[in-house]
Design a protein around this motif. Structure first.
Motif, PDB file in Angstrom:
ATOM      1  N   LEU A  58       6.402 -35.768 -19.744  1.00 37.38           N
ATOM      2  CA  LEU A  58       4.887 -35.650 -18.597  1.00 37.38           C
ATOM      3  C   LEU A  58       5.105 -35.781 -17.733  1.00 37.38           C
ATOM      4  O   LEU A  58       3.780 -35.270 -16.819  1.00 37.38           O
ATOM      5  N   THR A  59       5.996 -35.455 -16.719  1.00 39.90           N
ATOM      6  CA  THR A  59       5.932 -35.692 -15.696  1.00 39.90           C
ATOM      7  C   THR A  59       6.188 -33.822 -15.041  1.00 39.90           C
ATOM      8  O   THR A  59       5.204 -33.285 -14.157  1.00 39.90           O
ATOM      9  N   LEU A  60       6.784 -33.013 -16.199  1.00 45.24           N
ATOM     10  CA  LEU A  60       6.735 -31.728 -16.642  1.00 45.24           C
ATOM     11  C   LEU A  60       5.165 -30.749 -16.709  1.00 45.24           C
ATOM     12  O   LEU A  60       4.822 -30.473 -16.418  1.00 45.24           O
ATOM     13  N   SER A  61       4.887 -31.959 -17.769  1.00 45.48           N
ATOM     14  CA  SER A  61       3.379 -31.355 -17.775  1.00 45.48           C
ATOM     15  C   SER A  61       1.975 -31.501 -16.988  1.00 45.48           C
ATOM     16  O   SER A  61       1.093 -30.226 -16.830  1.00 45.48           O
ATOM     17  N   THR A  62       2.343 -32.868 -16.172  1.00 42.98           N
ATOM     18  CA  THR A  62       1.764 -32.951 -14.783  1.00 42.98           C
ATOM     19  C   THR A  62       2.233 -32.188 -14.143  1.00 42.98           C
ATOM     20  O   THR A  62       1.096 -32.036 -13.529  1.00 42.98           O
ATOM     21  N   ALA A  63       3.273 -31.914 -13.188  1.00 45.03           N
ATOM     22  CA  ALA A  63       3.331 -31.197 -12.560  1.00 45.03           C
ATOM     23  C   ALA A  63       2.122 -29.510 -12.759  1.00 45.03           C
ATOM     24  O   ALA A  63       2.340 -29.338 -11.982  1.00 45.03           O
ATOM     25  N   ALA A  64       2.486 -28.939 -14.325  1.00 47.01           N
ATOM     26  CA  ALA A  64       2.408 -27.612 -14.595  1.00 47.01           C
ATOM     27  C   ALA A  64       0.522 -28.183 -14.282  1.00 47.01           C
ATOM     28  O   ALA A  64      -0.056 -27.270 -13.986  1.00 47.01           O
ATOM     29  N   MET A  65       0.177 -29.128 -15.319  1.00 53.52           N
ATOM     30  CA  MET A  65      -1.698 -29.351 -14.693  1.00 53.52           C
ATOM     31  C   MET A  65      -1.739 -29.319 -12.834  1.00 53.52           C
ATOM     32  O   MET A  65      -2.888 -28.660 -13.271  1.00 53.52           O
ATOM     33  N   SER A  66      -1.101 -30.190 -12.691  1.00 48.23           N
ATOM     34  CA  SER A  66      -1.492 -30.094 -11.353  1.00 48.23           C
ATOM     35  C   SER A  66      -1.732 -29.074 -10.293  1.00 48.23           C
ATOM     36  O   SER A  66      -2.647 -28.620  -9.741  1.00 48.23           O
ATOM     37  N   VAL A  67      -0.514 -28.361 -10.489  1.00 45.81           N
ATOM     38  CA  VAL A  67      -0.365 -26.277 -10.354  1.00 45.81           C
ATOM     39  C   VAL A  67      -1.231 -25.669 -10.394  1.00 45.81           C
ATOM     40  O   VAL A  67      -2.528 -24.875 -10.212  1.00 45.81           O
ATOM     41  N   LEU A  68      -2.030 -25.949 -11.464  1.00 44.11           N
ATOM     42  CA  LEU A  68      -3.193 -24.821 -12.573  1.00 44.11           C
ATOM     43  C   LEU A  68      -4.353 -25.473 -11.946  1.00 44.11           C
ATOM     44  O   LEU A  68      -5.345 -24.941 -11.525  1.00 44.11           O
ATOM     45  N   VAL A  69      -4.656 -26.990 -11.385  1.00 46.05           N
ATOM     46  CA  VAL A  69      -6.120 -27.372 -11.541  1.00 46.05           C
ATOM     47  C   VAL A  69      -5.946 -27.325  -9.845  1.00 46.05           C
ATOM     48  O   VAL A  69      -7.255 -26.688  -9.265  1.00 46.05           O
ATOM     49  N   GLY A  70      -4.709 -27.345  -9.288  1.00 40.81           N
ATOM     50  CA  GLY A  70      -4.846 -27.282  -7.488  1.00 40.81           C
ATOM     51  C   GLY A  70      -4.692 -26.634  -7.078  1.00 40.81           C
ATOM     52  O   GLY A  70      -5.343 -26.131  -5.626  1.00 40.81           O
ATOM     53  N   ASN A 102      -1.776 -33.763 -32.172  1.00 40.03           N
ATOM     54  CA  ASN A 102      -1.628 -34.813 -31.167  1.00 40.03           C
ATOM     55  C   ASN A 102      -2.696 -33.578 -29.867  1.00 40.03           C
ATOM     56  O   ASN A 102      -2.781 -34.921 -28.587  1.00 40.03           O
ATOM     57  N   THR A 103      -2.395 -32.570 -29.924  1.00 39.39           N
ATOM     58  CA  THR A 103      -3.329 -32.208 -28.845  1.00 39.39           C
ATOM     59  C   THR A 103      -4.420 -32.079 -28.728  1.00 39.39           C
ATOM     60  O   THR A 103      -5.451 -32.413 -28.421  1.00 39.39           O
ATOM     61  N   ALA A 104      -5.073 -32.094 -30.473  1.00 36.91           N
ATOM     62  CA  ALA A 104      -6.511 -32.571 -30.667  1.00 36.91           C
ATOM     63  C   ALA A 104      -6.664 -34.048 -30.792  1.00 36.91           C
ATOM     64  O   ALA A 104      -8.072 -34.196 -29.766  1.00 36.91           O
ATOM     65  N   VAL A 105      -5.903 -34.892 -30.856  1.00 34.38           N
ATOM     66  CA  VAL A 105      -5.645 -36.367 -29.740  1.00 34.38           C
ATOM     67  C   VAL A 105      -6.300 -36.483 -28.733  1.00 34.38           C
ATOM     68  O   VAL A 105      -7.207 -37.292 -28.202  1.00 34.38           O
ATOM     69  N   HIS A 106      -4.852 -35.267 -27.717  1.00 35.70           N
ATOM     70  CA  HIS A 106      -4.987 -35.678 -26.289  1.00 35.70           C
ATOM     71  C   HIS A 106      -6.073 -34.932 -25.915  1.00 35.70           C
ATOM     72  O   HIS A 106      -6.776 -36.055 -24.318  1.00 35.70           O
ATOM     73  N   LEU A 107      -6.907 -34.313 -26.270  1.00 38.68           N
ATOM     74  CA  LEU A 107      -7.818 -32.734 -25.075  1.00 38.68           C
ATOM     75  C   LEU A 107      -9.426 -34.111 -25.621  1.00 38.68           C
ATOM     76  O   LEU A 107      -9.821 -33.882 -25.302  1.00 38.68           O
ATOM     77  N   THR A 114      -4.347 -28.457 -18.986  1.00 38.48           N
ATOM     78  CA  THR A 114      -3.550 -29.627 -19.678  1.00 38.48           C
ATOM     79  C   THR A 114      -3.385 -28.905 -20.913  1.00 38.48           C
ATOM     80  O   THR A 114      -2.004 -29.286 -21.344  1.00 38.48           O
ATOM     81  N   LEU A 115      -3.982 -28.151 -21.450  1.00 35.94           N
ATOM     82  CA  LEU A 115      -3.236 -27.573 -22.835  1.00 35.94           C
ATOM     83  C   LEU A 115      -1.623 -26.324 -22.484  1.00 35.94           C
ATOM     84  O   LEU A 115      -0.806 -26.353 -22.324  1.00 35.94           O
ATOM     85  N   ALA A 116      -2.188 -25.907 -20.718  1.00 37.52           N
ATOM     86  CA  ALA A 116      -1.181 -24.696 -20.093  1.00 37.52           C
ATOM     87  C   ALA A 116      -0.288 -25.862 -20.256  1.00 37.52           C
ATOM     88  O   ALA A 116       1.736 -25.306 -20.076  1.00 37.52           O
ATOM     89  N   GLY A 117      -0.255 -26.934 -19.042  1.00 39.84           N
ATOM     90  CA  GLY A 117       1.095 -28.005 -19.394  1.00 39.84           C
ATOM     91  C   GLY A 117       1.812 -28.541 -20.454  1.00 39.84           C
ATOM     92  O   GLY A 117       3.195 -28.534 -20.755  1.00 39.84           O
TER      93      GLY A 117
END
Length: 129
Positions: A78-90, A17-22, A100-103
């Motif tokens: 999706l909400t949790l991973s997107t929030a984690a991603m947003s914090v890590l990027v922003g 799933n991660t490989a497809v996602h990335l 996105t991996l960390a999320g």
């Protein structure tokens, strides 16, 4: 020890799933904002993940009920991973691909529990085909 096998299989499907996602994320990221690329990649990867988790993780047949519940079960993930991603990027300035991996790692335990409920409906017995 057998109780750990579904989680191991889930982790293996998660790797695919991660490989497809990335892959999808990397392709669409140049034309979409990172959060939209993440959402699009999640939808495509989730389709693959649904079928693989039905077959290999939980040993259940795909059906209309689980097909409808599976994406719903991923809203929290999706909400949790997107929030984690947003914090890590922003906030932390981390590259969106690494974020996105960390999320996904942050959301893994919740994702497993919600997926199990959606696909098995509480039934833990594997179907042999």
């Amino acid at each position: 020890m057998i109780a750990r096998w579904p989680l191991v299989r889930f982790a293996g499907v998660g790797g695919i799933n991660t490989a497809v996602h990335l892959s999808v994320f990397t392709v669409v990221r140049p034309v979409l904002p990172y959060w939209m690329a993440h959402a699009a990649a999640t939808v495509l990867a989730m389709s693959c993940s649904y079928l693989l988790n039905c077959k290999f993780t939980f040993g259940v047949l795909p059906c209309a009920r689980s097909l409808l519940l599976y994406p719903v079960s991923h809203v929290g993930s999706l909400t949790l991973s997107t929030a984690a991603m947003s914090v890590l990027v922003g906030v932390a300035g981390i590259d969106a691909r690494a974020a996105t991996l960390a999320g996904g790692v942050v959301a893994l335990p919740l994702t497993y529990l919600l997926s199990r409920g959606a696909l098995t409906g509480g039934i833990r017995k594997r179907v042999t085909a």
